[in-house]
Scaffold this motif. Sequence first.
Motif, PDB file in Angstrom:
ATOM      1  N   PHE A 343      15.844 -19.175  54.481  1.00  0.00           N
ATOM      2  CA  PHE A 343      17.094 -19.764  54.929  1.00  0.00           C
ATOM      3  C   PHE A 343      18.119 -18.697  55.330  1.00  0.00           C
ATOM      4  O   PHE A 343      18.907 -18.915  56.237  1.00  0.00           O
ATOM      5  N   ASN A 344      18.089 -17.553  54.657  1.00  0.00           N
ATOM      6  CA  ASN A 344      18.997 -16.482  55.079  1.00  0.00           C
ATOM      7  C   ASN A 344      18.709 -16.056  56.511  1.00  0.00           C
ATOM      8  O   ASN A 344      19.623 -15.774  57.289  1.00  0.00           O
ATOM      9  N   ARG A 345      17.440 -16.020  56.862  1.00  0.00           N
ATOM     10  CA  ARG A 345      17.049 -15.638  58.220  1.00  0.00           C
ATOM     11  C   ARG A 345      17.388 -16.739  59.217  1.00  0.00           C
ATOM     12  O   ARG A 345      17.770 -16.460  60.363  1.00  0.00           O
ATOM     13  N   LEU A 346      17.277 -17.990  58.788  1.00  0.00           N
ATOM     14  CA  LEU A 346      17.528 -19.100  59.711  1.00  0.00           C
ATOM     15  C   LEU A 346      19.013 -19.272  60.003  1.00  0.00           C
ATOM     16  O   LEU A 346      19.378 -19.760  61.072  1.00  0.00           O
ATOM     17  N   ILE A 347      19.862 -18.889  59.062  1.00  0.00           N
ATOM     18  CA  ILE A 347      21.305 -19.052  59.271  1.00  0.00           C
ATOM     19  C   ILE A 347      21.837 -18.086  60.316  1.00  0.00           C
ATOM     20  O   ILE A 347      22.718 -18.426  61.106  1.00  0.00           O
ATOM     21  N   ALA A 348      21.292 -16.903  60.346  1.00  0.00           N
ATOM     22  CA  ALA A 348      21.829 -15.841  61.203  1.00  0.00           C
ATOM     23  C   ALA A 348      21.939 -16.222  62.684  1.00  0.00           C
ATOM     24  O   ALA A 348      22.970 -15.957  63.318  1.00  0.00           O
ATOM     25  N   PRO A 349      20.925 -16.848  63.301  1.00  0.00           N
ATOM     26  CA  PRO A 349      21.030 -17.153  64.747  1.00  0.00           C
ATOM     27  C   PRO A 349      21.923 -18.341  65.076  1.00  0.00           C
ATOM     28  O   PRO A 349      22.205 -18.588  66.255  1.00  0.00           O
ATOM     29  N   VAL A 350      22.357 -19.091  64.058  1.00  0.00           N
ATOM     30  CA  VAL A 350      23.144 -20.298  64.310  1.00  0.00           C
ATOM     31  C   VAL A 350      24.562 -19.894  64.698  1.00  0.00           C
ATOM     32  O   VAL A 350      25.282 -19.273  63.921  1.00  0.00           O
TER      33      VAL A 350
END
Length: 468
Positions: A343-350
């Motif tokens: 989830f830390n990785r998924l938040i970054a591009p948002v």
Amino acid sequence: MQAQQQHNETRPLSFMQSVTIFTSIIALLLLTILGWQAEPHVPLIAAAVLTGCLLLAFGKPWQSVEQALIRGLQASVMPAMLLALIGILIAVWMMSGTVPTLLVYGTTWFQPQWFTISAMLLTVVVSMFVGSSLTTVGTFGVALVGMAGSMGVHLAIVAGAVVSGACFGDKMSPLSDTTNFASAVARVQMPDHIRNMTKTTIPAFILTCAAFLLFGSSAQTDLSQLAAMQRDISQSFHIHPLTLLPLAVVLAAAFKRLPIIITMLLGIGTGLLMTVFIQGEFDIPKWIVTMHHGFQGSFQLDEVARIVNRGGLQSMTGAISLIAIAFALGGLLQHTGVIQTMFNRLIAPVKSKEALVVTSGLSSIGVNVITGEQYMSILLPGQLFEEEYEKRGIPRLTLSRTLEDCGTLVNPLIPWGVSGAMMTSALGLTVFDYAPYAFFLWLSPLVTFAFALIPGVKRATLGATRNR
């Protein structure tokens, strides 16, 4: 060597390693549960074994994997205790005449053509007072689904209405543990949290009512069979308003915000008193057998026997074991950092606020699917997204509402979810039976996403208002 082991314990997994574990679990569960129609117990054990093997292959020491597994199992103790008490409560309330009285009174008051919507509204009221969808489904839900079979109403539709109404009341009740938990995780005041949830809950509830008015009626009902069922129950039990005292005690205890375990014990104790003073049953060894194996009475009609002969601790053993397995898997994923890394990785591009709200909601759904645990689906996304919401000026009330809409309400739709397991054990139907008709549980996340994306309403949802 010891230094290297400590390094492996603290070293976070890479994103690709977390994705590999996640996709492997999902593929395994989809193949076995949906593809092969297997019961979820063994597939979840296989998923836990697979997860442990992958964690070891990715460098995690056995001690870390074992400790994560144990921590997950420890978290399953309270839900397992609650489920055991629900099984005992159902059996005692059958023996005491509480549920049979509800059946007789309910079949007298309910009109078949409006049965489904009436069942949903009744469970809304009860769940609002009790603060627990599981308690509502395990008591009123059992009676209502039983009544539906005798009134010619589709059982799965009524089960969907019961689950929808119970979850609405649970979500909006100030006595609900998940409602208090979501507001605490997002650090908002609970009354503000409930008030803010009405923006998405009321539209979803209105659409749900419309759906049940459209699809949930039955014009073809054998009323003679219903009358025969009432006579059969009345011949086997003393139908008396006092037998409803256990229900009143549970409602009062919930209103006083007593712990749920104490509330259930009070319901069981009061039910035993009604067994003595109203039903005239003094045989304590028989009580023990009933609480363990469920109520077993003799009835002329098979339909009545199927409704009333149920409950007991033994009837919940399958669900208790499922919860333990699901929590063990959840512990592996949570305490080894698999979920947090992803989830830390998924938040970054948002980039946009709208996408962040949708992503947080999908994350709650994802944690539900992976772990089957609604508290974890509120806690983990809440912790991961709180800082990002703050940075972008999105109200924390929006976060708490999204967590509740996509965390609490999705769990009963997952076969290996805690709520799904408990509700199927109580109702005698599978998640796949009632899920298509649990309209409120589907609509609430969709309305939440719509509020984030529709231009006319997203400003109020995403604007930089003062957090409370």
